[in-house]
Motif scaffolding. Structure first.
Motif, PDB file in Angstrom:
ATOM      1  N   TRP A   1       0.817  -1.208   0.000  1.00 25.98           N
ATOM      2  CA  TRP A   1       0.000   0.000   0.000  1.00 25.98           C
ATOM      3  C   TRP A   1       0.851   1.258   0.000  1.00 25.98           C
ATOM      4  N   TYR A   2       0.463   2.169  -0.873  1.00 25.12           N
ATOM      5  CA  TYR A   2       1.140   3.440  -1.071  1.00 25.12           C
ATOM      6  C   TYR A   2       0.091   4.554  -1.007  1.00 25.12           C
ATOM      7  N   GLY A   3       0.530   5.774  -1.228  1.00 19.32           N
ATOM      8  CA  GLY A   3      -0.422   6.871  -1.257  1.00 19.32           C
ATOM      9  C   GLY A   3       0.277   8.177  -1.561  1.00 19.32           C
ATOM     10  N   ASN A   4      -0.515   9.206  -1.729  1.00 21.66           N
ATOM     11  CA  ASN A   4       0.047  10.551  -1.808  1.00 21.66           C
ATOM     12  C   ASN A   4      -0.956  11.543  -1.257  1.00 21.66           C
ATOM     13  N   THR A   5      -0.446  12.697  -0.881  1.00 23.44           N
ATOM     14  CA  THR A   5      -1.285  13.767  -0.360  1.00 23.44           C
ATOM     15  C   THR A   5      -0.549  15.083  -0.581  1.00 23.44           C
ATOM     16  N   ARG A   6      -1.299  16.169  -0.636  1.00 24.84           N
ATOM     17  CA  ARG A   6      -0.718  17.470  -0.975  1.00 24.84           C
ATOM     18  C   ARG A   6      -1.169  18.514   0.040  1.00 24.84           C
TER      19      ARG A   6
ATOM     20  N   VAL B   1      -2.893  25.730   6.738  1.00 25.30           N
ATOM     21  CA  VAL B   1      -2.462  24.738   5.749  1.00 25.30           C
ATOM     22  C   VAL B   1      -3.649  23.856   5.368  1.00 25.30           C
ATOM     23  N   ARG B   2      -3.861  23.702   4.071  1.00 27.31           N
ATOM     24  CA  ARG B   2      -4.959  22.887   3.561  1.00 27.31           C
ATOM     25  C   ARG B   2      -4.410  21.594   2.987  1.00 27.31           C
ATOM     26  N   GLN B   3      -5.074  20.481   3.284  1.00 28.74           N
ATOM     27  CA  GLN B   3      -4.681  19.173   2.760  1.00 28.74           C
ATOM     28  C   GLN B   3      -5.654  18.749   1.666  1.00 28.74           C
ATOM     29  N   ALA B   4      -5.111  18.231   0.552  1.00 27.99           N
ATOM     30  CA  ALA B   4      -5.955  17.843  -0.587  1.00 27.99           C
ATOM     31  C   ALA B   4      -5.293  16.698  -1.339  1.00 27.99           C
ATOM     32  N   ASP B   5      -5.982  16.231  -2.390  1.00 23.26           N
ATOM     33  CA  ASP B   5      -5.466  15.171  -3.272  1.00 23.26           C
ATOM     34  C   ASP B   5      -5.030  13.942  -2.487  1.00 23.26           C
ATOM     35  N   ASP B   6      -5.866  13.524  -1.566  1.00 22.55           N
ATOM     36  CA  ASP B   6      -5.582  12.349  -0.745  1.00 22.55           C
ATOM     37  C   ASP B   6      -5.897  11.099  -1.563  1.00 22.55           C
ATOM     38  N   THR B   7      -4.897  10.251  -1.796  1.00 17.73           N
ATOM     39  CA  THR B   7      -5.065   9.067  -2.636  1.00 17.73           C
ATOM     40  C   THR B   7      -4.443   7.860  -1.960  1.00 17.73           C
ATOM     41  N   LEU B   8      -5.170   6.748  -1.971  1.00 16.57           N
ATOM     42  CA  LEU B   8      -4.659   5.466  -1.490  1.00 16.57           C
ATOM     43  C   LEU B   8      -4.361   4.602  -2.708  1.00 16.57           C
ATOM     44  N   ILE B   9      -3.158   4.022  -2.759  1.00  8.30           N
ATOM     45  CA  ILE B   9      -2.707   3.261  -3.921  1.00  8.30           C
ATOM     46  C   ILE B   9      -2.328   1.854  -3.486  1.00  8.30           C
ATOM     47  N   GLY B  10      -2.888   0.855  -4.153  1.00  8.52           N
ATOM     48  CA  GLY B  10      -2.546  -0.534  -3.891  1.00  8.52           C
ATOM     49  C   GLY B  10      -1.836  -1.139  -5.084  1.00  8.52           C
ATOM     50  N   ARG B  11      -0.725  -1.824  -4.830  1.00 11.07           N
ATOM     51  CA  ARG B  11       0.032  -2.470  -5.901  1.00 11.07           C
ATOM     52  C   ARG B  11       0.166  -3.949  -5.583  1.00 11.07           C
ATOM     53  N   ALA B  12      -0.264  -4.782  -6.521  1.00  7.43           N
ATOM     54  CA  ALA B  12      -0.184  -6.233  -6.388  1.00  7.43           C
ATOM     55  C   ALA B  12       0.351  -6.798  -7.697  1.00  7.43           C
ATOM     56  N   PRO B  13       0.789  -8.054  -7.706  1.00  8.58           N
ATOM     57  CA  PRO B  13       1.293  -8.626  -8.957  1.00  8.58           C
ATOM     58  C   PRO B  13       0.287  -8.557 -10.102  1.00  8.58           C
ATOM     59  N   ALA B  14      -1.009  -8.688  -9.793  1.00  9.28           N
ATOM     60  CA  ALA B  14      -2.008  -8.765 -10.856  1.00  9.28           C
ATOM     61  C   ALA B  14      -2.747  -7.463 -11.101  1.00  9.28           C
ATOM     62  N   ALA B  15      -2.587  -6.458 -10.243  1.00  7.27           N
ATOM     63  CA  ALA B  15      -3.406  -5.256 -10.385  1.00  7.27           C
ATOM     64  C   ALA B  15      -2.763  -4.074  -9.678  1.00  7.27           C
ATOM     65  N   THR B  16      -3.091  -2.885 -10.173  1.00  7.74           N
ATOM     66  CA  THR B  16      -2.760  -1.631  -9.497  1.00  7.74           C
ATOM     67  C   THR B  16      -4.046  -0.828  -9.384  1.00  7.74           C
ATOM     68  N   LEU B  17      -4.318  -0.314  -8.195  1.00  5.76           N
ATOM     69  CA  LEU B  17      -5.540   0.459  -8.004  1.00  5.76           C
ATOM     70  C   LEU B  17      -5.230   1.756  -7.271  1.00  5.76           C
ATOM     71  N   MET B  18      -6.035   2.771  -7.570  1.00  7.27           N
ATOM     72  CA  MET B  18      -5.960   4.059  -6.887  1.00  7.27           C
ATOM     73  C   MET B  18      -7.358   4.409  -6.399  1.00  7.27           C
ATOM     74  N   VAL B  19      -7.452   4.822  -5.138  1.00  6.56           N
ATOM     75  CA  VAL B  19      -8.739   5.157  -4.539  1.00  6.56           C
ATOM     76  C   VAL B  19      -8.687   6.592  -4.038  1.00  6.56           C
ATOM     77  N   ARG B  20      -9.720   7.360  -4.373  1.00  2.41           N
ATOM     78  CA  ARG B  20      -9.840   8.740  -3.914  1.00  2.41           C
ATOM     79  C   ARG B  20     -11.233   8.956  -3.347  1.00  2.41           C
ATOM     80  N   PRO B  21     -11.390   9.914  -2.441  1.00  8.16           N
ATOM     81  CA  PRO B  21     -12.738  10.221  -1.969  1.00  8.16           C
ATOM     82  C   PRO B  21     -13.605  10.723  -3.112  1.00  8.16           C
ATOM     83  N   ALA B  22     -14.880  10.366  -3.077  1.00  5.53           N
ATOM     84  CA  ALA B  22     -15.777  10.699  -4.184  1.00  5.53           C
ATOM     85  C   ALA B  22     -15.852  12.202  -4.425  1.00  5.53           C
TER      86      ALA B  22
END
Length: 252
Positions: A36-41, A144-165
């Motif tokens: 599991w990975y992610g990014n935020t700004r 300070v404002r936080q935005a672009d919150d993303t959760l990233i999952g990396r597996a051998p068969a798939a890569t997914l990115m999840v963001r709040p709607a």
């Protein structure tokens, strides 16, 4: 290369995003174990900074492969270390919040701040680590404002990115998608080099799959020959069945 079959058994995963929001996922078990990975700004007066979250230890490649010979300084805090890597020629620098399970890294694109500037930067953020994810938040959200919150999952068969709607909805297609139990589904062609695109033409690996639910939007790619893996043998009906097993909830 031999083809592989994708079963639709399910696994439940609970993570926490950098903002502290709990994220609960139900995924096809055949995707394999995820890292599991992610990014935020963050933005504020005289400050714009992006952090990349990763499993603990990944920053060790910085002084060996990214900034060879980097000068390293470390400050210890309760539950984590703040590690600063500076290129010998001062062309770049990176700051890592390194916890026992996860880490968060930001790049300066130039020389690192001096000691006083680094202390101010460290005081701007609150980092807390846990086995289900690290949180990185501003110590005060008045400036300070936080935005672009993303959760990233990396597996051998798939890569997914999840963001709040709420963040992702403006980027969704204008036309209606296919209704599934977990939300509305669209697919779009991946942007690949012509040689790689030819390898995945006519397979599920040709597409990006976008699933929009009530609280989250997931962007999913199935890894195949373009990544040195086998082709997944799925009919259109089976791929819809597999994606129908997906559910994501992003809690505020």
């Amino acid at each position: 290369m031999a083809a592989t079959e994708l079963s639709v058994g399910k696994i439940d995963v609970s993570r926490v995003a950098a903002s502290g929001s709990p994220v609960d996922l139900t995924l096809p078990a055949a995707f394999g174990p995820f890292r599991w990975y992610g990014n935020t700004r963050f933005t504020g007066p005289r400050m714009a900074r992006q952090f990349f979250l990763a499993p603990a230890g990944e920053h060790r490649v910085i002084p060996t492969h990214v900034l060879p010979g980097a000068v390293q300084t470390r400050r210890s805090f309760r539950g984590y270390d703040a590690v600063l890597f500076s290129a010998p020629d001062r062309s770049d620098a990176a700051l890592v919040f390194a916890g026992p399970y996860n880490e968060a890294t930001t790049w300066f694109g130039g020389p690192a701040p001096d000691d006083a500037g680094l202390s101010r930067l460290l005081a701007t953020f609150s980092f807390a680590d846990s086995p289900i994810g690290a949180t990185l938040r501003p110590t005060s959200d008045l400036l300070v404002r936080q935005a672009d919150d993303t959760l990233i999952g990396r597996a051998p068969a798939a890569t997914l990115m999840v963001r709040p709607a709420a963040d992702a909805l403006p980027t969704l297609p204008d036309w209606a998608g296919l209704r599934l139990p977990g939300g509305e589904l669209w697919r779009g062609e991946r942007l690949l080099d012509p040689g790689l695109a030819a390898l995945v033409a006519g397979t599920p690996h040709q597409w990006r799959y976008l699933l929009a639910g009530d609280s989250a939007v997931m962007d999913l790619v199935l890894q195949g020959p373009e990544s040195g893996r086998s082709t997944i043998e799925l009919t259109e009906e089976r791929i819809v069945d597999a994606l129908g097993a997906i559910a994501v909830r992003w809690s505020r």
